[in-house]
Design a protein around this motif. Structure first.
Motif, PDB file in Angstrom:
ATOM      1  N   ARG A 167       0.840  -1.203   0.000  1.00 40.96           N
ATOM      2  CA  ARG A 167       0.000   0.000   0.000  1.00 40.96           C
ATOM      3  C   ARG A 167       0.877   1.257   0.000  1.00 40.96           C
ATOM      4  NH1 ARG A 167      -5.518  -0.581   1.835  1.00 40.96           N
ATOM      5  NH2 ARG A 167      -5.399   1.589   2.529  1.00 40.96           N
TER       6      ARG A 167
ATOM      7  N   ALA B 293       1.322   4.205  -2.955  1.00 43.35           N
ATOM      8  CA  ALA B 293       1.110   5.623  -2.651  1.00 43.35           C
ATOM      9  C   ALA B 293       2.378   6.449  -2.841  1.00 43.35           C
ATOM     10  CB  ALA B 293       0.607   5.771  -1.215  1.00 43.35           C
TER      11      ALA B 293
ATOM     12  N   ILE C 190      -0.116   6.076   5.899  1.00 44.80           N
ATOM     13  CA  ILE C 190      -0.191   4.729   5.323  1.00 44.80           C
ATOM     14  C   ILE C 190      -0.701   3.736   6.367  1.00 44.80           C
ATOM     15  CG2 ILE C 190       1.184   2.819   4.410  1.00 44.80           C
ATOM     16  CD1 ILE C 190       0.748   5.083   2.404  1.00 44.80           C
TER      17      ILE C 190
END
Length: 366
Positions: free
Chosen positions: A320, A324, A357
């Motif tokens: 993830r 990003a 995050i």
């Protein structure tokens, strides 16, 4: 421990080895340079002045400045390409292929084992052990290190302090105990790549009592010169002479030497201290914030410029983050760190992005 005792640890075939006799090593000074087969013209590029000439093998001004910075004498200091080159030189100089060994304490910096493998030196591992002490969750067993070093043909013991990837500095008493027990048997190398971020004094101060103790330092971390690749080894002059003989003739480029000297000017050093304080403050703020995020199992205390975060799904969070545009370090392959990610401390905005995050991952899982 005498100089002869120290040299007895060096490979017999290298004790009197003079190394390559480069043009700069044979002669310095002068006005007309006709001894090194260089171009007489500087390249027609911006900043090219002087690049047609080979640099000093060990830039004298830089060696002197680094010696002052680290509390050593110039003849006790070798400058190399980051810490990696001195690590490799130590293994090659002390370990006979297929006969001698290197001792490490995993999880730790991976280049120690790489250098040992390239030299075909055996690797003796004394793993760190987990503790129930939240202030010091990893412990090094000094007795086990000493026993393993004495029970095997170990020539080098690498102690990473603060340790990468766990982030903890070794107690000075532990370093002293190991060094005392291994006098005449092995070189004890304390890798202080993150030394500027720890609270305790450098192991350089122990060298007067333990000549077989060596210390690695670098300008890559606190001094913001990772791209220049300037590392130092502080060790006995006898050992430094051996390593200088076997290293490449011109390891430090002239532009990198100039950048390092500029970074060691008083004004730059003062700014470095400001940045160190900021990084430590950011580290502690990020640690505190992460500990309250659902899905975070814990954040290890750190004496370095990074944090190790235990989390429920480290692989998912890593992916993830990457999606990003935030690059973390997956350290789950290391012993004791199977559920962990490592975060380098950045600017406040960088750290906020890392925190987001973990927060977003927790919200998505809810």
């Amino acid at each position: 421990m005498s100089a002869n005792d120290l040299l007895a640890l060096v490979r017999p075939d290298l004790r009197g080895f003079g190394g390559y006799s480069s043009a700069r090593k044979e002669a310095s000074g002068g006005r007309v340079f006709l001894n090194a087969n260089e171009s007489p013209w500087a390249p027609a590029i911006e900043g090219g002045e002087g690049l047609n000439r080979y640099p000093e093998p060990q830039p004298e001004a830089l060696v002197e400045r680094l010696a002052v910075l680290y509390g050593a004498q110039p003849d006790e200091l070798l400058v190399g390409r980051g810490s990696d080159e001195p690590i490799d030189l130590l293994v090659r100089a002390l370990c006979r292929a297929g006969e001698d060994a290197v001792l490490i304490c995993p999880p730790t910096f991976g280049m120690y084992s790489v250098a040992a493998r390239v030299q075909n030196a055996a690797l003796v591992e004394v793993p760190l052990r987990a503790t129930q002490d939240p202030a010091r969750p990893f412990a090094l067993d000094a007795d086990a290190v000493i026993a393993a070093a004495l029970g095997n043909p170990v020539k080098l013991v690498f102690l990473c302090s603060p340790n990468n990837p766990t982030g903890q500095a070794l107690p000075v008493a532990t370093i002293e105990r190991i060094a005392d027990a291994l006098a005449g048997r092995a070189i004890v190398v304390v890798d202080e790549a993150y030394g500027e971020f720890m609270r305790q004094p450098s192991a350089v101060g122990l060298r007067a009592r333990f000549p077989h103790l060596a210390v690695l330092r670098t300008l890559s971390k606190a001094h913001a010169l990772a791209g220049a690749r300037i590392g130092s080894l502080i060790a006995a002059p006898e050992l430094i002479r051996v390593l200088r003989a076997i290293m490449a003739p011109y390891p430090i480029s002239a532009p990198c030497a100039r950048a390092a000297l500029a970074a060691l000017e008083p004004t730059a050093l003062a700014q470095t201290q400001v940045h160190i304080a900021q990084l430590i403050a950011e580290r502690e703020a990020l640690r505190s914030a992460l500990e309250h995020v659902p899905g975070v199992l814990g954040v290890y205390p750190s004496d370095a410029n990074f944090l190790v975060v235990r989390c429920i799904e480290p692989a998912v969070i890593y992916r993830r983050a990457l999606a990003a545009g935030v690059v973390l370090r997956d350290v789950s392959r290391y012993p004791l760190l199977g559920d962990s990610l490592r975060i380098s401390i950045g600017t406040p905005a960088d750290n906020a992005a890392a925190l987001a995050i973990f927060t977003n991952a927790a919200e998505a899982a809810a």
